[in-house]
Design a protein around this motif. Structure first.
Motif, mmCIF file in Angstrom:
data_model
loop_
_atom_site.group_PDB
_atom_site.id
_atom_site.type_symbol
_atom_site.label_atom_id
_atom_site.label_comp_id
_atom_site.label_asym_id
_atom_site.label_seq_id
_atom_site.Cartn_x
_atom_site.Cartn_y
_atom_site.Cartn_z
ATOM 1 N N VAL A 154 -52.858 144.063 -0.144
ATOM 2 C CA VAL A 154 -51.677 143.371 0.376
ATOM 3 C C VAL A 154 -51.697 141.892 -0.011
ATOM 4 O O VAL A 154 -50.669 141.323 -0.397
ATOM 5 N N ILE A 155 -52.860 141.265 0.066
ATOM 6 C CA ILE A 155 -52.952 139.845 -0.294
ATOM 7 C C ILE A 155 -52.588 139.633 -1.761
ATOM 8 O O ILE A 155 -51.834 138.708 -2.101
ATOM 9 N N VAL A 156 -53.102 140.478 -2.643
ATOM 10 C CA VAL A 156 -52.786 140.325 -4.066
ATOM 11 C C VAL A 156 -51.299 140.561 -4.324
ATOM 12 O O VAL A 156 -50.653 139.803 -5.060
ATOM 13 N N HIS A 157 -50.735 141.594 -3.724
ATOM 14 C CA HIS A 157 -49.300 141.847 -3.900
ATOM 15 C C HIS A 157 -48.458 140.671 -3.402
ATOM 16 O O HIS A 157 -47.454 140.301 -4.022
ATOM 17 N N GLU A 158 -48.865 140.078 -2.284
ATOM 18 C CA GLU A 158 -48.114 138.940 -1.749
ATOM 19 C C GLU A 158 -48.220 137.733 -2.677
ATOM 20 O O GLU A 158 -47.232 137.023 -2.913
ATOM 21 N N LEU A 159 -49.400 137.482 -3.239
ATOM 22 C CA LEU A 159 -49.555 136.375 -4.188
ATOM 23 C C LEU A 159 -48.656 136.569 -5.410
ATOM 24 O O LEU A 159 -47.973 135.633 -5.846
ATOM 25 N N LEU A 160 -48.661 137.773 -5.954
ATOM 26 C CA LEU A 160 -47.840 138.050 -7.138
ATOM 27 C C LEU A 160 -46.359 137.922 -6.810
ATOM 28 O O LEU A 160 -45.565 137.421 -7.624
ATOM 29 N N ARG A 161 -45.978 138.356 -5.608
ATOM 30 C CA ARG A 161 -44.568 138.231 -5.206
ATOM 31 C C ARG A 161 -44.193 136.770 -5.014
ATOM 32 O O ARG A 161 -43.149 136.310 -5.477
ATOM 33 N N GLU A 162 -45.079 136.027 -4.333
ATOM 34 C CA GLU A 162 -44.802 134.624 -4.030
ATOM 35 C C GLU A 162 -44.641 133.798 -5.305
ATOM 36 O O GLU A 162 -43.788 132.902 -5.368
ATOM 37 N N TYR A 163 -45.437 134.111 -6.322
ATOM 38 C CA TYR A 163 -45.394 133.328 -7.561
ATOM 39 C C TYR A 163 -44.597 134.018 -8.669
ATOM 40 O O TYR A 163 -44.624 133.572 -9.820
ATOM 41 N N GLU B 215 -50.774 128.775 -12.417
ATOM 42 C CA GLU B 215 -51.466 128.807 -13.710
ATOM 43 C C GLU B 215 -52.579 129.846 -13.704
ATOM 44 O O GLU B 215 -52.797 130.545 -14.704
ATOM 45 N N PHE B 216 -53.270 129.972 -12.574
ATOM 46 C CA PHE B 216 -54.342 130.953 -12.478
ATOM 47 C C PHE B 216 -53.806 132.372 -12.672
ATOM 48 O O PHE B 216 -54.341 133.160 -13.454
ATOM 49 N N LEU B 217 -52.721 132.703 -11.993
ATOM 50 C CA LEU B 217 -52.166 134.054 -12.084
ATOM 51 C C LEU B 217 -51.518 134.317 -13.440
ATOM 52 O O LEU B 217 -51.505 135.465 -13.915
ATOM 53 N N ALA B 218 -51.015 133.274 -14.074
ATOM 54 C CA ALA B 218 -50.324 133.448 -15.356
ATOM 55 C C ALA B 218 -51.245 134.029 -16.421
ATOM 56 O O ALA B 218 -50.790 134.752 -17.325
ATOM 57 N N GLN B 219 -52.538 133.757 -16.332
ATOM 58 C CA GLN B 219 -53.468 134.243 -17.355
ATOM 59 C C GLN B 219 -53.672 135.761 -17.299
ATOM 60 O O GLN B 219 -54.255 136.343 -18.215
ATOM 61 N N PHE B 220 -53.153 136.408 -16.248
ATOM 62 C CA PHE B 220 -53.305 137.860 -16.117
ATOM 63 C C PHE B 220 -52.045 138.621 -16.520
ATOM 64 O O PHE B 220 -51.937 139.819 -16.263
#
Length: 313
Positions: free
Chosen positions: A125-134, A104-109
């Motif tokens: 790298v951390i941000v790219h991995e979060l976006l990939r994971e979700y 839900e947090f990432l969806a707002q972006f």
């Protein structure tokens, strides 16, 4: 004791021991004279090491892994800090705690940009991995050459959120209309903020590196046990922030140690797999490619202290 000179590359990151070593006599006590060069990012330090202008660097592990993949004979010989990446966003943006889930947090972006330091940095790298994971392909990552640009980019609306060091959260809180949106322990557990990295040719200088790591470990312990004094020294060394700002940075992410425990290694190897999945590296590097643990085991033979936190001040 014979005095040796060592060329060190470091970042503006206040919780690294670099500024503490610069502002104290810990290196001199070990018979070491250092020349210090400030770089905008870890990838820039890797380039300087490749050019032969540095002996040692304070670097996040993803740029190191990318360098190794490109043929550089690098070795991480010590840790220093874990969980040093946070996310900040405007005060009107719901935080992770308010959203209830990372999805839900990432969806707002959706349709917006999240800012990070340069491509290949640990924060990128951390941000790219979060976006990939979700599965968030509708969120873009915008890279900046200096992390210092991120706060202004949030204020101007160029990016909706940013990932960076704890100092980014302290800056956003003090000088801008932004706040901590995701704390460091919720992004990537036990992620290695930085390591002490050398070209493998430097490993022949065992005595010099052992003395440097003795000073580095002493600085890590100093931060844990007397953060107020350390904050005062760091503030005076940088000449850019005050003691309260440094203390706030320490408190946001209070996990300091020089050891290389199994958890640190495992988290680094997760980075390696992510880098390969992102296409940042061509093959999966091994633990032996990245780490040389023999020196720090002599300096710090016991259990790690990353989870012990810092003294209350």
């Amino acid at each position: 004791m014979q005095e040796d000179t060592i060329r060190i590359g470091h970042l503006s990151t206040m919780y690294h021991t670099a500024f503490l070593l610069r502002g104290s006599g810990l290196l001199a006590d070990q018979g070491i004279s250092a020349t210090w060069t400030l770089f905008p990012s870890g990838p820039d330090i890797i380039s300087a090491m490749q050019a032969g202008t540095l002996d040692l660097g304070y670097i996040g592990l993803p740029p190191v892994i990318i360098g190794i993949d490109r043929g550089l004979r690098l070795a991480c010989i010590a840790g220093g800090h874990i969980e040093g990446t946070v996310m900040v966003a405007g005060s009107d943006t719901p935080t992770l705690a308010e959203c209830g889930s990372m999805q839900e947090f990432l969806a707002q972006f959706a349709g917006k940009n999240i800012g990070t330091p340069p491509k290949g940095s640990i924060h990128d790298v951390i941000v790219h991995e979060l976006l990939r994971e979700y599965g968030r392909r509708d969120v873009a990552v915008k890279n900046y050459p200096w992390a210092d640009f991120l706060s202004d980019a949030i204020e101007s609306g160029e990016i909706a959120a940013a990932a960076g060091t704890p100092a980014l959260a302290a800056t956003a809180h003090r000088y801008g209309n932004a706040r901590l949106a995701v704390p460091p322990d919720r992004l990537w557990p036990f992620n290695p903020s930085y390591g002490i990295v050398v070209m493998r040719e430097m490993l022949e200088k065992t005595n010099l590196l052992t003395r440097f790591l003795t000073a580095h470990e002493a600085a890590c312990e100093w931060i844990r046990h007397d953060p107020a004094t350390c904050a005062r020294l760091v503030a005076g060394t940088t000449g850019m922030v005050d003691e309260a700002f440094v203390l706030e940075t320490y408190r946001i992410s209070p996990k300091y140690c020089a050891a290389l425990p199994p958890e640190y290694i495992a988290s680094t190897m997760k980075f390696a797999r992510t880098l390969q999945a992102l296409g940042y590296i061509s093959h999966l590097v091994s633990e032996e490619d990245v780490f040389e643990r023999s020196l720090i085991r002599k300096i710090h033979p016991g259990p790690h202290h990353y989870s012990a936190g810092i003294a209350d001040v």
